[in-house]
Design a protein around this motif. Sequence first.
Motif, PDB file in Angstrom:
ATOM      1  N   GLY A  64       0.828  -0.817  -0.023  1.00 21.72           N
ATOM      2  CA  GLY A  64       0.048   0.265   0.171  1.00 21.72           C
ATOM      3  C   GLY A  64       0.476   1.807  -0.007  1.00 21.72           C
ATOM      4  N   GLY A  65       1.794   1.360   0.123  1.00 18.95           N
ATOM      5  CA  GLY A  65       2.999   2.455  -0.182  1.00 18.95           C
ATOM      6  C   GLY A  65       2.773   3.094  -1.410  1.00 18.95           C
ATOM      7  N   VAL A  66       3.151   4.019  -1.062  1.00 19.65           N
ATOM      8  CA  VAL A  66       3.377   5.226  -2.299  1.00 19.65           C
ATOM      9  C   VAL A  66       4.818   6.171  -2.407  1.00 19.65           C
ATOM     10  CG1 VAL A  66       2.099   7.746  -3.576  1.00 19.65           C
ATOM     11  CG2 VAL A  66       0.214   5.272  -2.474  1.00 19.65           C
ATOM     12  N   ALA A  67       5.561   5.565  -3.096  1.00 21.28           N
ATOM     13  CA  ALA A  67       6.384   6.652  -2.979  1.00 21.28           C
ATOM     14  C   ALA A  67       6.192   7.634  -4.326  1.00 21.28           C
ATOM     15  CB  ALA A  67       8.143   6.178  -3.565  1.00 21.28           C
ATOM     16  N   LEU A  68       6.880   9.016  -3.439  1.00 25.42           N
ATOM     17  CA  LEU A  68       6.425  10.239  -4.496  1.00 25.42           C
ATOM     18  C   LEU A  68       8.947  10.428  -4.571  1.00 25.42           C
ATOM     19  CD1 LEU A  68       4.389  12.036  -2.434  1.00 25.42           C
ATOM     20  CD2 LEU A  68       3.825  11.317  -4.157  1.00 25.42           C
ATOM     21  N   ILE A  69       8.582  10.364  -5.927  1.00 22.69           N
ATOM     22  CA  ILE A  69      10.252  10.275  -6.392  1.00 22.69           C
ATOM     23  C   ILE A  69      10.210  11.675  -7.234  1.00 22.69           C
ATOM     24  CG2 ILE A  69      11.861   9.173  -7.511  1.00 22.69           C
ATOM     25  CD1 ILE A  69      10.570   6.620  -7.485  1.00 22.69           C
ATOM     26  N   THR A  70      11.194  12.715  -6.844  1.00 26.05           N
ATOM     27  CA  THR A  70      11.971  14.193  -6.921  1.00 26.05           C
ATOM     28  C   THR A  70      13.062  13.877  -7.252  1.00 26.05           C
ATOM     29  OG1 THR A  70      11.735  15.224  -4.749  1.00 26.05           O
ATOM     30  CG2 THR A  70      10.033  15.288  -5.770  1.00 26.05           C
ATOM     31  N   GLY A  71      13.634  15.033  -8.139  1.00 22.04           N
ATOM     32  CA  GLY A  71      14.661  15.283  -8.209  1.00 22.04           C
ATOM     33  C   GLY A  71      14.999  15.586  -9.770  1.00 22.04           C
ATOM     34  N   PRO A  72      16.360  16.317 -10.546  1.00 21.38           N
ATOM     35  CA  PRO A  72      17.086  16.612 -11.759  1.00 21.38           C
ATOM     36  C   PRO A  72      16.034  15.960 -13.488  1.00 21.38           C
ATOM     37  CG  PRO A  72      18.732  16.216 -10.255  1.00 21.38           C
ATOM     38  CD  PRO A  72      17.463  15.743  -9.756  1.00 21.38           C
ATOM     39  N   ASN A  73      15.211  16.896 -13.649  1.00 18.65           N
ATOM     40  CA  ASN A  73      15.781  15.345 -15.342  1.00 18.65           C
ATOM     41  C   ASN A  73      16.947  15.274 -15.876  1.00 18.65           C
ATOM     42  OD1 ASN A  73      13.328  16.877 -15.776  1.00 18.65           O
ATOM     43  ND2 ASN A  73      14.262  18.674 -15.679  1.00 18.65           N
ATOM     44  N   MET A  74      17.004  14.060 -16.253  1.00 20.21           N
ATOM     45  CA  MET A  74      17.705  12.996 -16.472  1.00 20.21           C
ATOM     46  C   MET A  74      18.474  12.528 -15.023  1.00 20.21           C
ATOM     47  SD  MET A  74      19.638  15.585 -18.933  1.00 20.21           S
ATOM     48  CE  MET A  74      21.436  14.992 -19.441  1.00 20.21           C
ATOM     49  N   SER A  75      17.552  12.429 -14.325  1.00 21.76           N
ATOM     50  CA  SER A  75      18.878  12.232 -12.822  1.00 21.76           C
ATOM     51  C   SER A  75      18.985  10.039 -13.037  1.00 21.76           C
ATOM     52  CB  SER A  75      18.737  12.812 -11.763  1.00 21.76           C
ATOM     53  OG  SER A  75      17.102  12.326 -11.812  1.00 21.76           O
ATOM     54  N   ASP A 122      -2.976  -5.889  -4.993  1.00 21.40           N
ATOM     55  CA  ASP A 122      -1.533  -7.062  -5.489  1.00 21.40           C
ATOM     56  C   ASP A 122      -1.571  -6.008  -6.523  1.00 21.40           C
ATOM     57  OD1 ASP A 122      -1.965  -8.868  -3.935  1.00 21.40           O
ATOM     58  OD2 ASP A 122      -3.878  -9.260  -4.563  1.00 21.40           O
ATOM     59  N   SER A 123      -1.627  -4.551  -6.938  1.00 25.85           N
ATOM     60  CA  SER A 123      -1.286  -4.839  -8.438  1.00 25.85           C
ATOM     61  C   SER A 123       0.260  -3.630  -7.955  1.00 25.85           C
ATOM     62  CB  SER A 123      -1.775  -3.745  -9.222  1.00 25.85           C
ATOM     63  OG  SER A 123      -2.755  -4.092  -9.316  1.00 25.85           O
ATOM     64  N   LEU A 124       0.933  -3.665  -9.097  1.00 29.53           N
ATOM     65  CA  LEU A 124       2.938  -2.237  -9.053  1.00 29.53           C
ATOM     66  C   LEU A 124       1.765  -1.469 -10.341  1.00 29.53           C
ATOM     67  CD1 LEU A 124       5.149  -1.069  -8.509  1.00 29.53           C
ATOM     68  CD2 LEU A 124       6.289  -2.984  -9.653  1.00 29.53           C
ATOM     69  N   VAL A 125       2.232   0.171  -9.715  1.00 30.99           N
ATOM     70  CA  VAL A 125       1.937   0.934 -10.222  1.00 30.99           C
ATOM     71  C   VAL A 125       3.268   1.876 -10.245  1.00 30.99           C
ATOM     72  CG1 VAL A 125       0.240   3.217 -10.714  1.00 30.99           C
ATOM     73  CG2 VAL A 125      -1.186   1.248  -9.371  1.00 30.99           C
ATOM     74  N   LEU A 126       3.527   2.401 -11.571  1.00 26.79           N
ATOM     75  CA  LEU A 126       4.457   3.444 -12.065  1.00 26.79           C
ATOM     76  C   LEU A 126       3.924   4.480 -12.670  1.00 26.79           C
ATOM     77  CD1 LEU A 126       6.718   0.449 -13.445  1.00 26.79           C
ATOM     78  CD2 LEU A 126       6.434   1.263 -10.938  1.00 26.79           C
ATOM     79  N   LEU A 127       4.073   5.739 -11.441  1.00 27.79           N
ATOM     80  CA  LEU A 127       3.666   6.798 -12.552  1.00 27.79           C
ATOM     81  C   LEU A 127       4.329   7.832 -12.712  1.00 27.79           C
ATOM     82  CD1 LEU A 127       0.253   7.612 -10.460  1.00 27.79           C
ATOM     83  CD2 LEU A 127      -0.071   6.960 -12.430  1.00 27.79           C
ATOM     84  N   ASP A 128       4.503   8.621 -14.678  1.00 29.38           N
ATOM     85  CA  ASP A 128       5.564   9.454 -14.615  1.00 29.38           C
ATOM     86  C   ASP A 128       5.087  10.299 -14.743  1.00 29.38           C
ATOM     87  OD1 ASP A 128       8.387  10.634 -14.882  1.00 29.38           O
ATOM     88  OD2 ASP A 128       8.908   9.547 -16.177  1.00 29.38           O
ATOM     89  N   GLU A 129       5.201  11.957 -14.104  1.00 28.10           N
ATOM     90  CA  GLU A 129       5.099  12.776 -14.078  1.00 28.10           C
ATOM     91  C   GLU A 129       3.541  13.048 -14.867  1.00 28.10           C
ATOM     92  OE1 GLU A 129       6.558  15.012 -13.748  1.00 28.10           O
ATOM     93  OE2 GLU A 129       8.768  14.278 -13.449  1.00 28.10           O
ATOM     94  N   VAL A 130       1.908  12.737 -14.022  1.00 28.27           N
ATOM     95  CA  VAL A 130       1.007  12.887 -14.572  1.00 28.27           C
ATOM     96  C   VAL A 130       0.733  14.720 -14.076  1.00 28.27           C
ATOM     97  CG1 VAL A 130      -1.590  12.620 -13.417  1.00 28.27           C
ATOM     98  CG2 VAL A 130       0.200  10.489 -13.885  1.00 28.27           C
ATOM     99  N   GLY A 131      -0.382  14.620 -14.993  1.00 28.41           N
ATOM    100  CA  GLY A 131      -1.014  16.435 -14.978  1.00 28.41           C
ATOM    101  C   GLY A 131      -0.219  17.191 -15.909  1.00 28.41           C
ATOM    102  N   THR A 155       3.179   1.909  -5.205  1.00 25.33           N
ATOM    103  CA  THR A 155       3.539   2.956  -6.481  1.00 25.33           C
ATOM    104  C   THR A 155       4.521   3.719  -5.837  1.00 25.33           C
ATOM    105  OG1 THR A 155       0.334   3.088  -6.165  1.00 25.33           O
ATOM    106  CG2 THR A 155       1.975   5.008  -7.319  1.00 25.33           C
ATOM    107  N   LEU A 156       4.974   4.235  -7.129  1.00 21.98           N
ATOM    108  CA  LEU A 156       6.052   4.860  -7.830  1.00 21.98           C
ATOM    109  C   LEU A 156       4.930   5.732  -8.413  1.00 21.98           C
ATOM    110  CD1 LEU A 156       9.227   1.841  -8.601  1.00 21.98           C
ATOM    111  CD2 LEU A 156       8.717   3.621  -6.477  1.00 21.98           C
ATOM    112  N   PHE A 157       5.945   7.586  -8.208  1.00 23.46           N
ATOM    113  CA  PHE A 157       5.288   8.758  -9.141  1.00 23.46           C
ATOM    114  C   PHE A 157       6.804   9.339  -8.814  1.00 23.46           C
ATOM    115  CE2 PHE A 157       1.521  11.451  -8.668  1.00 23.46           C
ATOM    116  CZ  PHE A 157       1.697  11.810 -10.076  1.00 23.46           C
ATOM    117  N   ALA A 158       7.047   9.436  -9.868  1.00 25.30           N
ATOM    118  CA  ALA A 158       7.830  10.611 -10.871  1.00 25.30           C
ATOM    119  C   ALA A 158       7.016  12.645 -10.542  1.00 25.30           C
ATOM    120  CB  ALA A 158       8.870   9.917 -11.014  1.00 25.30           C
TER     121      ALA A 158
END
Length: 892
Positions: free
Chosen positions: A615-626, A695-704, A731-734
């Motif tokens: 159930g964890g949600v990781a919000l991933i921030t950081g530079p472009n190209m990182s 039981d799913s793995l969700v990978l989100l990149d720059e939603v919105g 969930t991993l959300f960059a």
Amino acid sequence: MSAVTGPPAELAERRDELTPMLQQYVDRCAEHDDALVLFRVGDFYKTFCGIAEEVARLCELTLIEREDSTGTYAAAGIPVDNAAEYIERLLDAGHRVAVADQVEDPSEASGIVERAVTQIITPGTVVDDELLSPDSTYVAAVVGADADTGDAPAYAVASVDVSTGECRVAPAADRAGAREEVARVGPAELISGPGTPEVDPDCPVTDWDDDAFAVDAARATLAEYADPDRFAAVEARAVGGLLAYAEYTQGDDGSLEYVSRVRRYDPADCLRLDAAALRSLELFENRAGGDREGDTLFETVNETVCALGRRRLASWLRRPLVDRAAIEGRLDAVGELSTRTLLREELRDELRAAYDLERLVSRVSRERANARDLRSVARTLSIVPNLKAALADAESDRLGRLRDDLDELRETRELIERAIAADPPQEITEGGVIADGFDEELDEVRSTEREGRAWVADLEQQERERTGIDNLEVGHNQVHGYYIEVTDSHLDSVPDEYRRRQTLKNSERFVTPELRRREDEILGAAERADALEYDVFREVRAEVAEAADRLQGVADDLADLDALLSLSTVAVGPDFCRPTFHDGDEALEIEAGRHPVVARAQAEFVPNDADLPAGGVALITGPNMSGKSTYMRQVGLIAVLAQAGGFVPARSASLPVLDRVFTRVGASDDIAGGQSTFMREMSELTDILHDATEDSLVLLDEVGRGTSTADGLAIARAATEFLHDEVGARTLFATHYHDLTALADEREGVFNLHFTAIRDGDDVTFLHRVDDGPSSSSYGVEVARMAGVPDSVVERSRELVEATDGHERAPAASTAPAATDGAGTADGESEAASDSSTPPGQQTLPGTEPEGAAADGADALAAELRELDLARTTPLEALNRLQELQDRVTDR
């Protein structure tokens, strides 16, 4: 289909006036008016009139004129011996091709040679080696249930590989499920039947006879291959109608006897990967659209040594397992093979001799196999005893079952080895196919022929001695047969029994009664031998075809073994480990994980850990190209590879068994379908929010990112809250929305990660290392400078950033204290909040501040925002509320 199909109008209108051959051509075109007919004439496949013009253009052929008593017509011919190259061009241009071959011997025809369509070639039903790749080539059909009968499931997706006989059908609960399954199959052609939904396939779509999909007709077709009662009505309609289409493409005989196992499967029985996930994770195609080897997960882990294993490995990656026991069974086999180097290499060496048994069996069953094909079957069967012996002491259950299941088919192999010559010719009608000693009658005929040829071989020396003509020669040609040639200077010495056969410039050719008798005997024996050999060969081929089901079983086992060996070969590489699985309530933990594709391509790759609780949600921030996107993809790829039964690129990996992997990565649009980049992004997000489970793995990149900052941040926050509160998916959300990082203070299961970088003046070094907490900057201006943006633009960008630093604010920003090391610092939040002239969610650039903003209106909006209970607001409600507030600001 193209307008050039069907009979050419200028011929069809005056059919009765045409020559018999052109009449036959018109008739074949009329019978197959949905295809471009290639009409066999001698050594060419001919086309005429408008069709010839199209073929000449597409195939870069010279357009010629054919003239007869009825007129002059444009014509184009494709050489029979090199037809595959041209047929491939016609298929690429969107044509279906009907091949009309001669179906009777021209020497025996009383009039014009009869021609019939022996094969209809479409992108999804090719069977010729020259047109096939080593990978599976599927034709698929999607059928919707009859709404009036209330049949369940709502849809069914059927697929068949005509070249191998693999046939499957799966239920789908809704249109999204049908679309997902079509993407997973990846057909080369989709058949449109009644109730076929909009599935947006990346392949040609062919309309097919609705009657073939009617329940009674479909069940009748299916009954030739399987028990139709095993399938729901919509499943029977899908697979029955599809098989009817496949039969149609095989010409007049329509033989698909080798399709002996129609398998029903439930997509829920494997890790589900929709089109977006297949594309984003680059399992089989890299997103750049290139074809460089190793750019996909499949090519990275593909160490198979035969075509059977290559297709099986691809199937395992398309449909990873969800049954933990089955996963562990594969891992046990891979683990054993990875530690037993000598066994692994011995098995691989044996499998290198395996031919494509699946496709060989289909050719045998369709009576299109030649003698070399049968020898290839025997050669493949000959390795089975060696494989069984090598696996004698295998310890894993999976390898033990393979050893026990492998069928030697000794009688079939011995039949082929006794019957077929060791090095037979390509053609099966020209002799030399059947081995000596196999058929007594054939041996007698061959003996007669050999004795006659031996007599002729001795004749020259005998006649020289008898006549005294020392330059006398015995020869043969196709026109005059055997002859005795004497130069003019020795004509006086020619015996009386010589009969003149041919006069040349400086010599005469003769024949004797005995030579004529022997010639008739030789030619008669040769013709009889060829005809008898063909009959014997067909009998042998038919006997081999009776073992088709057992042969397909051997092909299955060889494919599994090669795929396991491929995964074990990869497993012995550096930094690979055996993953462990748990029940799902523990964290997804990866130590020193690596992206399998990128790590292999780069000399230096920075490994990273992943620790994602249930159930964890990781919000991933950081530079472009990182490396944010690479990091998320590597977590997804490790999960996919592990559930396919492979070792993974990490120091250790403890994983849950996932039911689905969802991705929302990258920007793309669908202009033809009427979808902008943002709409496409929202469509993918919609599928995730509706279908993801705990039981799913969700990978989100720059939603919105495809709309305004205010709208985008609101959508991103609402979606994150929904995934955490309602779905519970890992969930991993960059994101570059640093305001989102404040959610970690409000939601127990939300936490921040960031990718580190070091700034040295204007230079930035990306460390590609993930660490706890939010990022301090996006370094967007620095990346722009590195990309080569003009210095004046870079400097102006810096001025604007410095002037607006701390003024970024959005309506969905948390009321909790913000992190103090992010772009939206605590001081910045206070400063933005005190600036009542700045509309919520918008950045104020220098020189663009609004004058005389209504403080009371801003206060009212702020009050309403503070009263919103975001934890209890659904994404749709949040969007509607946001739209209402925005309209009020706009109206002012």
